[in-house]
Design an enzyme around this catalytic site. Sequence first.
Site, PDB file in Angstrom:
ATOM      1  N   ASN A  40      -2.733   3.082  -2.180  1.00 27.21           N
ATOM      2  CA  ASN A  40      -2.679   1.627  -2.288  1.00 27.21           C
ATOM      3  C   ASN A  40      -2.951   0.983  -0.928  1.00 27.21           C
ATOM      4  O   ASN A  40      -2.570   1.514   0.123  1.00 27.21           O
ATOM      5  CB  ASN A  40      -1.370   1.150  -2.911  1.00 27.21           C
ATOM      6  N   ILE A  41      -3.619  -0.162  -0.990  1.00 27.33           N
ATOM      7  CA  ILE A  41      -4.008  -0.881   0.223  1.00 27.33           C
ATOM      8  C   ILE A  41      -3.594  -2.342   0.060  1.00 27.33           C
ATOM      9  O   ILE A  41      -4.136  -3.044  -0.809  1.00 27.33           O
ATOM     10  CB  ILE A  41      -5.523  -0.759   0.482  1.00 27.33           C
ATOM     11  N   GLU A  42      -2.618  -2.747   0.859  1.00 24.25           N
ATOM     12  CA  GLU A  42      -2.114  -4.119   0.804  1.00 24.25           C
ATOM     13  C   GLU A  42      -2.736  -4.943   1.922  1.00 24.25           C
ATOM     14  O   GLU A  42      -3.292  -4.402   2.888  1.00 24.25           O
ATOM     15  CB  GLU A  42      -0.583  -4.099   0.904  1.00 24.25           C
ATOM     16  N   CYS A  51      -4.518  -1.028  -5.916  1.00 28.27           N
ATOM     17  CA  CYS A  51      -3.683   0.137  -6.206  1.00 28.27           C
ATOM     18  C   CYS A  51      -4.426   1.439  -5.912  1.00 28.27           C
ATOM     19  O   CYS A  51      -5.664   1.489  -5.914  1.00 28.27           O
ATOM     20  CB  CYS A  51      -3.276   0.143  -7.672  1.00 28.27           C
ATOM     21  N   GLU A  53      -4.832   4.006  -7.766  1.00 20.08           N
ATOM     22  CA  GLU A  53      -5.682   4.478  -8.869  1.00 20.08           C
ATOM     23  C   GLU A  53      -7.069   3.846  -8.803  1.00 20.08           C
ATOM     24  O   GLU A  53      -8.089   4.512  -8.983  1.00 20.08           O
ATOM     25  CB  GLU A  53      -5.047   4.122 -10.219  1.00 20.08           C
ATOM     26  N   CYS A  84      -0.300   0.265 -13.208  1.00 24.86           N
ATOM     27  CA  CYS A  84      -0.110  -1.144 -13.582  1.00 24.86           C
ATOM     28  C   CYS A  84      -1.144  -1.532 -14.648  1.00 24.86           C
ATOM     29  O   CYS A  84      -2.070  -0.767 -14.959  1.00 24.86           O
ATOM     30  CB  CYS A  84      -0.237  -2.030 -12.344  1.00 24.86           C
ATOM     31  N   CYS A  87      -4.838  -1.403 -13.541  1.00 28.94           N
ATOM     32  CA  CYS A  87      -5.354  -0.032 -13.431  1.00 28.94           C
ATOM     33  C   CYS A  87      -5.547   0.597 -14.813  1.00 28.94           C
ATOM     34  O   CYS A  87      -6.490   1.373 -15.025  1.00 28.94           O
ATOM     35  CB  CYS A  87      -4.414   0.817 -12.587  1.00 28.94           C
TER      36      CYS A  87
END
Length: 128
Positions: A40-42, A51, A53, A84, A87
């Site tokens: 995941n990359i915020e 996310c 995935e 989620c 995804c």
Amino acid sequence: MDPLVRAAIEARRQAVAPFSKFLVGAALESRDGRVFTGCNIENASYGLTVCAERVAVFKALSEGARAFSRIVVCADTQHLTPPCGACRQILWEFCPEAEVILVNLDGASETLAIRDLLPRAFDVSFLT
Ligand code: THU
């Protein structure tokens, strides 16, 4: 340990999650035997978060893979973390045949089918 599980655990270590501190890794296996990982990359603009995935799926698609057998999703939760809603839609459209394998760091695992995660899904068949 299954190498695909190991790949998801390793990918999780790359997570960029300074806001949630919730680290997720994914490893997607294509039918031709390749493995594509994601984390995941915020972002400071929170809604742009991607996310693990979807990172794995988009990496795979951008490398030319089109058919997939399994995706492992790893988070450090007692109750295994499922994909989620966003995804699930992407998995349904691009990896409908893939098994979704949820794992945690304690060795728990559960295998699910995407059709069970996203019943009565919208997809390209409605656009024609
Ligand atoms: N997240 C994933 O990467 N995959 C999931 O299956 C659940 C949620 C991420 C998004 C966000 O960076 C953090 O976990 C908390 O929601």
